[in-house]
Design a protein around this motif. Structure first.
Motif, short mmCIF file in Angstrom:
data_model
loop_
_atom_site.label_atom_id
_atom_site.label_comp_id
_atom_site.label_asym_id
_atom_site.label_seq_id
_atom_site.Cartn_x
_atom_site.Cartn_y
_atom_site.Cartn_z
N LEU A 192 10.45 7.81 -8.42
CA LEU A 192 11.19 8.52 -7.60
C LEU A 192 11.12 10.04 -7.93
O LEU A 192 11.19 10.48 -8.97
N ASP A 193 10.94 10.81 -6.79
CA ASP A 193 11.02 12.33 -7.07
C ASP A 193 12.19 12.76 -6.11
O ASP A 193 11.97 12.72 -5.03
N PRO A 194 13.02 13.71 -6.72
CA PRO A 194 13.88 14.17 -5.96
C PRO A 194 13.71 15.23 -5.01
O PRO A 194 12.91 16.01 -5.33
N VAL A 195 14.09 15.12 -3.53
CA VAL A 195 14.06 16.30 -2.62
C VAL A 195 15.06 17.37 -2.47
O VAL A 195 15.07 18.39 -2.74
N PHE A 196 16.29 16.56 -2.25
CA PHE A 196 17.53 17.36 -2.20
C PHE A 196 18.80 16.25 -2.38
O PHE A 196 18.45 15.17 -2.21
N SER A 197 19.78 16.77 -2.62
CA SER A 197 21.15 16.07 -2.79
C SER A 197 22.28 16.78 -2.22
O SER A 197 22.17 17.95 -2.23
N PHE A 198 23.19 16.13 -1.96
CA PHE A 198 24.48 16.53 -1.36
C PHE A 198 25.64 15.60 -1.57
O PHE A 198 25.55 14.32 -1.78
N ASN A 199 26.85 16.22 -1.52
CA ASN A 199 28.20 15.57 -1.55
C ASN A 199 29.13 16.38 -0.56
O ASN A 199 28.56 17.12 0.18
N SER A 200 30.31 16.20 -0.69
CA SER A 200 31.18 17.03 -0.17
C SER A 200 31.58 18.50 -0.28
O SER A 200 32.49 19.08 0.17
N SER A 201 30.75 18.75 -1.17
CA SER A 201 30.79 20.25 -2.04
C SER A 201 29.49 21.13 -1.76
O SER A 201 29.74 22.27 -1.82
N GLY A 202 28.41 20.61 -1.40
CA GLY A 202 27.18 21.39 -1.31
C GLY A 202 25.96 20.69 -1.35
O GLY A 202 25.86 19.43 -1.38
N LEU A 203 24.75 21.53 -1.17
CA LEU A 203 23.51 20.98 -1.02
C LEU A 203 22.93 21.48 -2.31
O LEU A 203 22.85 22.75 -2.69
N TRP A 204 22.00 20.42 -3.04
CA TRP A 204 21.14 21.06 -4.04
C TRP A 204 19.49 20.78 -3.81
O TRP A 204 19.36 19.78 -3.47
N ALA A 205 18.80 21.64 -4.31
CA ALA A 205 17.59 21.30 -3.97
C ALA A 205 16.65 20.85 -5.19
O ALA A 205 17.05 21.22 -6.21
N GLY A 206 15.98 19.57 -4.87
CA GLY A 206 15.26 19.05 -6.12
C GLY A 206 16.20 18.61 -7.16
O GLY A 206 17.22 17.86 -6.80
N SER A 207 16.06 18.85 -8.44
CA SER A 207 16.91 18.40 -9.41
C SER A 207 17.77 19.76 -9.85
O SER A 207 18.27 19.50 -10.99
N SER A 208 17.93 20.63 -9.14
CA SER A 208 18.91 21.96 -9.67
C SER A 208 20.18 21.44 -9.94
O SER A 208 20.60 20.62 -9.00
N THR A 209 20.76 22.32 -10.85
CA THR A 209 22.22 21.90 -10.91
C THR A 209 23.29 22.87 -10.42
O THR A 209 24.15 22.76 -10.79
N GLN A 210 22.58 23.69 -9.49
CA GLN A 210 23.40 24.77 -8.61
C GLN A 210 23.39 24.56 -7.58
O GLN A 210 22.21 24.63 -6.84
N SER A 211 24.46 24.71 -6.66
CA SER A 211 24.39 24.31 -5.20
C SER A 211 23.65 25.48 -4.84
O SER A 211 23.98 26.57 -4.91
N ARG A 212 22.93 25.20 -3.74
CA ARG A 212 22.18 26.19 -2.95
C ARG A 212 22.55 26.54 -1.44
O ARG A 212 22.19 27.06 -0.58
N ALA A 213 23.91 25.83 -1.20
CA ALA A 213 24.44 25.93 0.28
C ALA A 213 25.74 25.99 0.33
O ALA A 213 26.26 25.49 -0.87
N ASP A 214 26.42 26.60 1.21
CA ASP A 214 27.85 26.81 1.22
C ASP A 214 28.20 25.51 1.86
O ASP A 214 27.47 24.66 2.74
N PRO A 215 29.37 25.24 1.61
CA PRO A 215 30.11 23.86 2.37
C PRO A 215 30.69 23.97 3.59
O PRO A 215 31.62 23.98 3.95
#
Length: 235
Positions: A192-215
């Motif tokens: 598996l290669d991560p592309v992006f992840s999200f939850n109810s707080s924001g969006l993360w690109a790849g394996s980043s630990t910092q949100s890249r988007a506003d909620p």
């Protein structure tokens, strides 16, 4: 039970999702706070919704879900992760959205996925996410993760979604997946290669630990799923 492989990246829904990755602004809270079933759900409305959508035959699996929440309330985290993962993997049969819902890309609520008894990777992940939040797992420790999965000996690359549990924002996540029954650290899933992840707080690109988007609620399928959850009896 063996599960079919996820859809190819060439499918229209997947192409759309990956194409708009750079501009997505995500995050709508589910409004589900930690506690037991009666405090955060409307069981009567959920039963009515299940019977209306799927008939009397849909009620037993909903009662099983209620029983799961009661049984796991206060259980240790590893037990909650394992049993929630197994619950959805065993009760939903993997099929493509066009077969399950008559649409190219449909994100089902947990009630819909359980009532229909079939769905795809997003439906498994949403069901597990909602259930673990209901059990009191903090939402900021859970992310739905889009990945590129390499399938089989031919290593065909296909789009897929899993649920990740993060002990801390920088921790290696544990992955809950419908393709692999065991819960494993991400480093062990070399397919598996991560592309992006999200939850109810924001969006993360790849394996980043910092949100890249506003909620903000800019992902229509996620927003629509949440709206249907509220209508069905998820508070």
């Amino acid at each position: 039970m063996p599960q079919p492989s996820p859809r190819s990246l060439a499918s229209p829904g997947r192409r759309h999702l990956l194409a708009v990755l750079g501009s997505l602004l995500l995050a709508v809270g589910l409004g589900i706070r930690p506690s037991r079933v009666a405090a955060n759900l409307d069981p009567s409305r959920l039963r009515e919704s299940m019977q209306r959508l799927y008939g009397q035959g849909g009620l037993p699996v909903l009662e099983e879900w209620f029983a799961l929440l009661d049984r796991l309330a206060g259980a240790d985290l590893r037990t909650q992760l394992r049993e929630v993962n197994d619950f959805f993997n065993r009760r939903i049969r993997w099929v493509d959205d066009i077969v399950a819902w008559g649409q190219e890309d449909y994100w089902a609520t947990p009630l819909e996925a359980l009532g229909n008894r079939q769905g795809d990777c997003e439906d498994y992940s949403i069901g597990k996410y909602v259930t673990l939040k209901q059990l009191g797992v903090p939402g900021d420790q859970l992310r739905m993760i889009y990945v590129r999965a390499r399938i089989g000996r031919s290593q065909i690359v296909q789009a897929h979604m899993v649920l990740g549990y993060y002990e801390t924002p920088a921790a290696e996540p544990l992955l809950l997946d419908n393709l692999v029954p065991s819960i494993t650290p991400a480093s062990q899933r070399t397919d598996l290669d991560p592309v992006f992840s999200f939850n109810s707080s924001g969006l993360w690109a790849g394996s980043s630990t910092q949100s890249r988007a506003d909620p903000l609620a800019r992902l229509s399928r996620w927003r629509n799923a949440i709206s249907r959850m509220q209508q069905q009896g998820f508070i």
